[in-house]
Design an enzyme around this catalytic site. Structure first.
Site, PDB file in Angstrom:
ATOM      1  N   GLY A  62       0.819  -1.200   0.000  1.00 14.32           N
ATOM      2  CA  GLY A  62       0.000   0.000   0.000  1.00 14.32           C
ATOM      3  C   GLY A  62       0.856   1.254   0.000  1.00 14.32           C
ATOM      4  O   GLY A  62       0.554   2.216   0.682  1.00 14.32           O
ATOM      5  N   HIS A  63       1.941   1.223  -0.789  1.00 14.59           N
ATOM      6  CA  HIS A  63       2.832   2.377  -0.877  1.00 14.59           C
ATOM      7  C   HIS A  63       3.700   2.271  -2.130  1.00 14.59           C
ATOM      8  O   HIS A  63       3.698   1.270  -2.819  1.00 14.59           O
ATOM      9  CB  HIS A  63       3.730   2.467   0.370  1.00 14.59           C
ATOM     10  CG  HIS A  63       4.589   1.259   0.577  1.00 14.59           C
ATOM     11  ND1 HIS A  63       4.197   0.204   1.371  1.00 14.59           N
ATOM     12  CD2 HIS A  63       5.793   0.920   0.068  1.00 14.59           C
ATOM     13  CE1 HIS A  63       5.137  -0.718   1.352  1.00 14.59           C
ATOM     14  NE2 HIS A  63       6.113  -0.312   0.570  1.00 14.59           N
ATOM     15  N   ARG A  64       4.418   3.341  -2.375  1.00 16.57           N
ATOM     16  CA  ARG A  64       5.477   3.381  -3.371  1.00 16.57           C
ATOM     17  C   ARG A  64       6.658   4.069  -2.709  1.00 16.57           C
ATOM     18  O   ARG A  64       6.603   4.365  -1.506  1.00 16.57           O
ATOM     19  CB  ARG A  64       5.019   4.107  -4.646  1.00 16.57           C
ATOM     20  CG  ARG A  64       4.537   5.518  -4.430  1.00 16.57           C
ATOM     21  CD  ARG A  64       3.923   6.058  -5.732  1.00 16.57           C
ATOM     22  NE  ARG A  64       3.174   7.271  -5.486  1.00 16.57           N
ATOM     23  CZ  ARG A  64       3.580   8.499  -5.825  1.00 16.57           C
ATOM     24  NH1 ARG A  64       4.736   8.676  -6.442  1.00 16.57           N
ATOM     25  NH2 ARG A  64       2.822   9.544  -5.572  1.00 16.57           N
ATOM     26  N   HIS A  94       2.161  -0.295  -4.863  1.00 20.42           N
ATOM     27  CA  HIS A  94       1.877  -1.727  -4.908  1.00 20.42           C
ATOM     28  C   HIS A  94       1.240  -2.251  -3.626  1.00 20.42           C
ATOM     29  O   HIS A  94       1.414  -1.667  -2.553  1.00 20.42           O
ATOM     30  CB  HIS A  94       3.165  -2.511  -5.187  1.00 20.42           C
ATOM     31  CG  HIS A  94       4.205  -2.301  -4.123  1.00 20.42           C
ATOM     32  ND1 HIS A  94       4.999  -1.175  -4.071  1.00 20.42           N
ATOM     33  CD2 HIS A  94       4.564  -3.063  -3.069  1.00 20.42           C
ATOM     34  CE1 HIS A  94       5.800  -1.260  -3.027  1.00 20.42           C
ATOM     35  NE2 HIS A  94       5.562  -2.393  -2.399  1.00 20.42           N
TER      36      HIS A  94
END
Length: 119
Positions: free
Chosen positions: A43-45, A90
Site C-alpha cells: 500500500g505504498h510506493r 503496490h
C-alpha cells in the site's frame, strides 16, 4: 513499470537451485521476507527504493499502479522475480497457505522514502 525477470532453475536428482546473481538492476542493501500473512500488505510506493520480489513457496498477487498503468502479477514460482521501480505503488494480496515472499531492496529502511497515497 514493474516487470518480471525469469530466474534460471538448476535441477537434478538432489533437487532444484535458483541463483540471484548479476541480474538485479541494483545493489542489495536490505532483504526481508513476509509470511503468515492474514491481510493485504504494502500500500505504498517509494521515492528512490527499487525492490525485487520472489515467492519462495506458495503464491501471491501483486497489484501495481505506476500512475499510467495498472497491472496484477502472480508470483507462483521461485523462478519469477518481480522488479518494482520506485514509482510503482503496490499491494501484495491473496497469499496462499504457507507462502513466503522474499524481498530484496536497493536501500536501507527509511520511513521518509515511503509514499502512501495511490495515484
Amino acid at each position: 513499470m514493474a516487470r518480471i525477470i525469469n530466474l534460471q532453475k538448476f535441477s537434478d536428482e538432489r533437487g532444484s537451485l535458483t541463483v540471484v546473481e548479476k541480474i538485479l538492476p541494483f545493489e542489495i542493501k536490505r532483504f526481508y521476507y513476509i509470511y503468515d500473512v492474514t491481510s493485504k500488505r504494502g500500500g505504498h510506493r517509494h521515492k528512490k527504493t527499487i525492490q525485487a520480489l520472489m515467492s519462495l513457496g506458495g503464491s501471491c498477487e501483486v497489484y501495481v499502479n505506476n500512475g499510467q498503468k495498472e497491472e496484477i502479477f502472480l508470483l507462483d514460482s521461485p523462478t519469477k522475480c518481480l522488479i518494482l521501480e520506485p514509482e510503482d505503488w503496490h499491494t501484495m494480496d491473496k497469499f496462499s497457505e504457507g507462502s513466503t515472499l522474499l524481498v530484496f531492496s536497493s536501500e536501507f529502511y527509511d520511513k521518509d522514502d515511503y509514499i502512501d497515497e495511490e495515484y
